[in-house]
Motif scaffolding. Structure first.
Motif, PDB file in Angstrom:
ATOM      1  N   VAL A 204      73.994  32.668  93.324  1.00 26.09           N
ATOM      2  CA  VAL A 204      73.688  33.820  94.507  1.00 26.09           C
ATOM      3  C   VAL A 204      72.673  32.889  95.429  1.00 26.09           C
ATOM      4  CG1 VAL A 204      74.255  35.828  93.297  1.00 26.09           C
ATOM      5  CG2 VAL A 204      71.851  35.052  92.997  1.00 26.09           C
ATOM      6  N   LEU A 205      72.751  31.716  95.439  1.00 20.91           N
ATOM      7  CA  LEU A 205      71.713  30.834  96.201  1.00 20.91           C
ATOM      8  C   LEU A 205      72.449  30.131  97.512  1.00 20.91           C
ATOM      9  CD1 LEU A 205      69.396  29.659  93.416  1.00 20.91           C
ATOM     10  CD2 LEU A 205      68.759  31.626  95.254  1.00 20.91           C
TER      11      LEU A 205
ATOM     12  N   ASP B 244      63.333  40.575  94.437  1.00 18.44           N
ATOM     13  CA  ASP B 244      64.399  40.279  95.229  1.00 18.44           C
ATOM     14  C   ASP B 244      65.351  41.153  95.058  1.00 18.44           C
ATOM     15  OD1 ASP B 244      66.524  38.999  96.484  1.00 18.44           O
ATOM     16  OD2 ASP B 244      65.596  37.221  96.310  1.00 18.44           O
ATOM     17  N   ARG B 245      65.806  41.918  96.127  1.00 21.80           N
ATOM     18  CA  ARG B 245      66.948  42.885  96.030  1.00 21.80           C
ATOM     19  C   ARG B 245      68.359  42.357  95.402  1.00 21.80           C
ATOM     20  NH1 ARG B 245      70.709  43.649 100.436  1.00 21.80           N
ATOM     21  NH2 ARG B 245      71.416  45.523  99.620  1.00 21.80           N
TER      22      ARG B 245
ATOM     23  N   TYR C 141      68.533  40.871  92.731  1.00 22.55           N
ATOM     24  CA  TYR C 141      68.669  40.929  91.348  1.00 22.55           C
ATOM     25  C   TYR C 141      68.279  42.401  90.858  1.00 22.55           C
ATOM     26  CZ  TYR C 141      68.063  36.143  92.372  1.00 22.55           C
ATOM     27  OH  TYR C 141      68.299  34.769  92.789  1.00 22.55           O
ATOM     28  N   SER C 142      68.482  43.273  91.815  1.00 19.37           N
ATOM     29  CA  SER C 142      67.796  44.874  91.485  1.00 19.37           C
ATOM     30  C   SER C 142      68.839  45.360  90.261  1.00 19.37           C
ATOM     31  CB  SER C 142      67.986  45.590  92.898  1.00 19.37           C
ATOM     32  OG  SER C 142      68.954  45.494  93.348  1.00 19.37           O
ATOM     33  N   HIS C 143      69.984  44.730  90.064  1.00 18.61           N
ATOM     34  CA  HIS C 143      70.925  45.518  89.156  1.00 18.61           C
ATOM     35  C   HIS C 143      70.701  44.784  87.726  1.00 18.61           C
ATOM     36  CE1 HIS C 143      72.798  41.433  90.435  1.00 18.61           C
ATOM     37  NE2 HIS C 143      73.492  41.675  89.404  1.00 18.61           N
ATOM     38  N   VAL C 144      69.817  43.712  87.739  1.00 17.31           N
ATOM     39  CA  VAL C 144      69.343  43.114  86.684  1.00 17.31           C
ATOM     40  C   VAL C 144      68.300  43.520  85.846  1.00 17.31           C
ATOM     41  CG1 VAL C 144      69.223  40.709  85.415  1.00 17.31           C
ATOM     42  CG2 VAL C 144      70.467  40.743  87.553  1.00 17.31           C
ATOM     43  N   ASP C 145      68.204  43.857  84.494  1.00 16.89           N
ATOM     44  CA  ASP C 145      67.012  44.287  83.799  1.00 16.89           C
ATOM     45  C   ASP C 145      65.987  43.188  84.128  1.00 16.89           C
ATOM     46  OD1 ASP C 145      65.165  44.694  81.931  1.00 16.89           O
ATOM     47  OD2 ASP C 145      66.466  44.749  80.051  1.00 16.89           O
ATOM     48  N   PRO C 146      64.570  43.715  84.501  1.00 15.37           N
ATOM     49  CA  PRO C 146      63.834  42.787  84.957  1.00 15.37           C
ATOM     50  C   PRO C 146      63.280  42.205  83.703  1.00 15.37           C
ATOM     51  CG  PRO C 146      63.193  44.872  85.794  1.00 15.37           C
ATOM     52  CD  PRO C 146      64.413  45.128  84.833  1.00 15.37           C
TER      53      PRO C 146
END
Ligand code: DG2
Length: 248
Positions: free
Chosen positions: A57-58, A135-136, A138-143
């Motif tokens: 995603v970069l 960073d939005r 990665y907002s669906h990923v468990d921090p």
């Protein structure tokens, strides 16, 4: 027999400036753009056709893939972008000059941080701008599973689930696959595919913007492995990557 193509993105702005990049999102330089287009030419001349592409995603990897596919006339391809293909997270080294870091901490320490199998760089704090939890994308990923710094070992542990769950089944189903990713997320994959020792991987340097073609047998053991392009130029590019960690 399966064919798989891996490509590290073309030269990025922070590759040019010799800064540790990791998950920081930088663009390609003009040279990087030219490398990506040239990679597309080499693949087109080699008669390569793909059914699906995978990337991180970069921006530098996404753009390299787009430019190469456009050059091949295969810009219409399905593309899956996933954070698990991102570069290794360089932790608190992110943004630092590699040569200056070698002058400060020693070339041996920098080689350990860059190339050792299981020594991660120092971690960033949770409130750092370089912690991906802010960073939005990665907002669906468990921090809790987002990295604060990664060794190659940790990078392998986060790349491989995506390989096993998504990419490998896609290749097994008969799809011809290209993966555009990063120096260390690709070192992770190459170490795994080649069953490379922790010592051998220390000397593995992947050049920017050069397609690496694998032929794999039915069990996914490599039968052959070859970079496309002029072998001498490719060797010089790999040596240049290794030297980025030398003090000036
Ligand atoms: C580079 C690799 O990653 O650096 O994060 O600085 O492939 O995304 O440009 P990439 C970085 P080294 O491990 O080669 O120092």
């Amino acid at each position: 027999m399966y064919k798989l193509v891996l490509i590290r993105h073309g030269e990025s702005q922070w590759n040019l400036e010799n800064r540790f990049t990791g998950w920081h999102d930088v663009d390609l330089t003009e040279t990087g753009v030219a490398q990506a287009v040239n990679a597309g030419k080499l693949l087109k001349d080699g008669g390569f056709e793909f059914d699906i592409a995978y990337t991180s995603v970069l921006l530098r990897a996404i753009k390299t893939l787009n430019l190469a596919l456009e050059e091949m006339g295969q810009h219409y391809l399905a593309v899956e972008r996933h954070w698990r293909l991102n570069e290794r997270h360089y932790g608190a080294l992110t943004g630092l000059d590699k040569a200056e870091t070698a002058a400060r901490h020693g070339e041996d320490q920098v080689k350990i941080w860059r190339r050792s199998f299981d020594v991660p760089p120092p971690a960033v704090e949770l409130d750092s701008e370089h912690f991906p939890g802010h960073d939005r994308r990665y907002s669906h990923v468990d921090p809790a599973i987002l990295p604060r710094a990664e060794s190659l070992k940790l990078t392998i542990e986060r790349v491989l689930p995506y390989w096993h769950d998504v990419i490998r089944p896609s290749i097994q189903s008969g799809k011809r696959v290209i993966i555009a990713a990063h120096g260390n997320s690709l070192r992770a994959l190459v170490k795994y595919l080649d069953n490379m020792s922790d010592e051998a991987v220390l000397e593995l340097n992947i050049p920017t913007g050069v397609p690496l073609v694998y032929e794999l047998d039915a069990e996914f053991n490599p039968v052959s492995k070859q970079y496309l392009g002029d072998p001498e130029a490719i060797k010089a590019m790999m040596d240049a990557v290794a030297k980025q960690g030398k003090a000036k």
